[in-house]
Design a protein around this motif. Structure first.
Motif, PDB file in Angstrom:
ATOM      1  N   GLU A   5      15.067 -22.322   4.653  1.00 17.48           N
ATOM      2  CA  GLU A   5      15.657 -22.635   3.515  1.00 17.48           C
ATOM      3  C   GLU A   5      15.105 -21.674   2.520  1.00 17.48           C
ATOM      4  O   GLU A   5      16.007 -21.713   1.524  1.00 17.48           O
ATOM      5  CB  GLU A   5      15.203 -24.510   3.582  1.00 17.48           C
ATOM      6  N   ALA A  48       6.051 -30.109  16.777  1.00 15.22           N
ATOM      7  CA  ALA A  48       6.841 -31.004  15.597  1.00 15.22           C
ATOM      8  C   ALA A  48       6.719 -29.918  14.111  1.00 15.22           C
ATOM      9  O   ALA A  48       7.289 -29.788  13.546  1.00 15.22           O
ATOM     10  CB  ALA A  48       6.669 -32.398  15.403  1.00 15.22           C
ATOM     11  N   ARG A  49       5.512 -29.698  13.994  1.00 17.24           N
ATOM     12  CA  ARG A  49       5.034 -28.943  12.645  1.00 17.24           C
ATOM     13  C   ARG A  49       5.807 -27.525  12.714  1.00 17.24           C
ATOM     14  O   ARG A  49       6.244 -27.067  11.792  1.00 17.24           O
ATOM     15  CB  ARG A  49       3.540 -28.827  12.633  1.00 17.24           C
ATOM     16  N   GLU A  95      12.311 -24.469   9.699  1.00 20.07           N
ATOM     17  CA  GLU A  95      13.325 -24.720   8.951  1.00 20.07           C
ATOM     18  C   GLU A  95      12.979 -24.639   7.539  1.00 20.07           C
ATOM     19  O   GLU A  95      13.767 -24.050   6.643  1.00 20.07           O
ATOM     20  CB  GLU A  95      13.457 -26.413   9.306  1.00 20.07           C
ATOM     21  N   MET A  96      11.719 -24.625   6.965  1.00 22.17           N
ATOM     22  CA  MET A  96      11.458 -24.221   5.588  1.00 22.17           C
ATOM     23  C   MET A  96      11.694 -22.725   5.453  1.00 22.17           C
ATOM     24  O   MET A  96      12.069 -22.417   4.326  1.00 22.17           O
ATOM     25  CB  MET A  96       9.802 -24.586   5.632  1.00 22.17           C
ATOM     26  N   ARG A 147      12.370 -29.989  -2.586  1.00 22.35           N
ATOM     27  CA  ARG A 147      12.190 -31.064  -1.588  1.00 22.35           C
ATOM     28  C   ARG A 147      10.696 -30.882  -1.211  1.00 22.35           C
ATOM     29  O   ARG A 147      10.000 -29.932  -1.364  1.00 22.35           O
ATOM     30  CB  ARG A 147      12.838 -30.562  -0.143  1.00 22.35           C
ATOM     31  N   ARG A 201       9.327 -27.734  11.760  1.00 25.58           N
ATOM     32  CA  ARG A 201       9.612 -27.926  10.430  1.00 25.58           C
ATOM     33  C   ARG A 201       9.448 -26.611   9.903  1.00 25.58           C
ATOM     34  O   ARG A 201       9.859 -26.420   8.643  1.00 25.58           O
ATOM     35  CB  ARG A 201       8.471 -28.886   9.943  1.00 25.58           C
ATOM     36  N   GLN A 202       8.422 -25.942  10.141  1.00 31.23           N
ATOM     37  CA  GLN A 202       7.977 -24.530   9.462  1.00 31.23           C
ATOM     38  C   GLN A 202       9.306 -23.533   9.508  1.00 31.23           C
ATOM     39  O   GLN A 202       9.708 -23.082   8.897  1.00 31.23           O
ATOM     40  CB  GLN A 202       6.687 -23.941  10.129  1.00 31.23           C
TER      41      GLN A 202
END
Length: 432
Positions: A376, A365-366, A372-373, A432, A369-370
């Motif tokens: 972005e 899960a981490r 995606e980061m 964010r 998110r990484q």
């Protein structure tokens, strides 16, 4: 690099080489000629010092190895891994006759190009960088060493990075070829050591050596990397409570573990071979028992770490000597020989960390998110460039001749960040 390799090559002279054997004048040459600064200091000692004092090496202190650096005080980072790899590689290289400073330089430099968030960041940046030729941590390392790290400039005013010797750059090339285009194989799954935009210095480094073949020092670096990664990450996993050694004797656990080892690290191995490799490791008298955090347990774990490193390195040293004889072995006079059984033991250790640390639900899960980061962050930098970039990258962005070159600058900026600075910059640019 703005000059063809041949033009600079003809203008170069190598610095003196006190005490060096097995390395000729071409090995000691630098892309841009520099006078020696201190009598009696070898060019490879200078190379080692340059990497050791580089900003790129310091940044590895806050970049993920396997466990996120700030989860606790104990897990290894890219920096501690690189230092441990350097110690292992230096001793193994020295035992074979390689210049120890040269091997240590390659080991210290081998992970400089890794972006924030480890291999997760590498995969995310590779997707972003497809229009400019992709992203690969090893190719980024060469780019840092020869262009991005601030140290030396050419007479034309272009940065040439740390301006290491030809032998040092060659030793740092784990994959001495450009990005391949193989039918049926996704480009994102292929390893390579140089981007198309950096081929001029690559061709200079690889002048007059066998195409696609790694020098002995690079092979030592690569094996030291594998040994450090497999053994020390196992130590971290046990110390962190992610794996109990008793689980490795459970039949059901072994099936899943060895299947992962085959899929990720040893696709040419049979299940029986991998099981034998695991059994050999578990049968060693130094294999650690259940870890309870006591001083005695910590000492036993450290002893196991030391013994495993010795086991893997001595196997390679003895096999190489058996194949190539005594005397100093350097550059292209020999290849490192690692017995198959030893490689499979190393693969099994890697699989232990992968199964019990890297594939945990919270870790997956981490990583999502990484990824995606990173996407972005790159988008925000590009949309606001050049104002969103650090001064060194802002200048490069303004000078870039086309969209692909501008995207490469964005990728360079993101790759230079640590885990912490990536999170902070993402928060500042995206709110964010």
């Amino acid at each position: 690099m703005s000059q063809p390799a041949g033009n600079l090559r003809n203008a170069m002279t190598a610095e003196p080489a006190p005490g060096l054997t097995g390395y000729d004048e071409a090995d000691r040459e630098r892309w841009v000629t520099e006078p020696p600064k201190r009598p009696g200091r070898s060019p490879f000692e200078r190379d080692r010092a340059r990497v050791l004092h580089s900003a790129a090496l310091r940044r590895l202190a806050a970049k993920t190895q396997v466990v996120v650096p700030y989860e606790s005080d104990f897990p290894r980072t890219r920096l501690t891994h690189s230092l441990e790899c350097a110690q292992i590689g230096r001793e193994l290289g020295k035992s074979l006759g390689c210049d120890p400073d040269l091997v240590e330089t390659a080991c210290l430099a081998h992970d400089l190009g890794h972006p924030p968030f480890g291999h997760t960041g590498e995969e995310a940046l590779d997707e972003i960088a497809q229009p400019c030729g992709g992203f690969e941590g090893n190719a980024q390392s060469l780019r840092i060493l020869t262009r991005l790290e601030a140290k030396t400039f050419s007479p034309e005013g272009r940065s040439v990075g740390l301006n290491l010797t030809r032998a040092a750059l060659d030793a740092a090339l784990k994959y001495p070829w450009p990005r391949p285009v193989a039918p049926g194989v996704p480009a994102t799954r292929q390893k390579y050591g140089v981007y198309a935009c950096d081929l001029d210095v690559f061709h200079w480094v690889r002048a007059h050596v066998p195409e696609g073949r790694r020098c002995l020092e690079a092979q030592v670096m690569d094996w030291a990397d594998d040994v450090a990664y497999s053994v020390h990450d196992l130590e971290d996993a046990i110390f962190g409570g992610h794996v109990g050694t008793a689980r490795l004797r459970d039949p059901a656990e072994r099936v899943d573990l060895l299947a992962l080892a085959a899929a990720w690290y040893a696709p040419d191995a049979t299940p029986a071979e991998l099981e034998e490799a695991l059994d050999r490791l578990l049968s060693q008298p130094y294999w650690p028992g259940e870890f309870d955090g006591s001083l005695a347990a910590q000492a036993a774990l450290k002893n196991a770490t030391s013994q495993l490193i010795g086991r893997f390195c001595q196997a390679a040293e003895h096999a190489t000597r058996e194949a190539f004889g005594g005397g100093p072995l350097t550059r292209y006079a020999a290849d490192l020989v690692v017995p198959r059984e030893t490689r499979l033991e190393c693969a099994v250790l890697k699989a232990v960390t992968a199964r019990y640390v890297m594939t945990r639900a919270e870790a997956q899960a981490r990583r999502a998110r990484q990824r995606e980061m990173i996407a972005e962050l790159a988008a925000a930098l590009l949309s606001g460039a050049p104002d969103t970039l650090e001064p060194v990258f802002k200048e490069a962005f303004k000078e870039a001749p086309d969209d692909a070159a501008r995207l490469r600058v964005i990728v360079d900026q993101v790759a230079s960040l640590t885990d912490t600075s990536a999170v902070q910059l993402h928060r500042r640019l995206t709110r964010r």
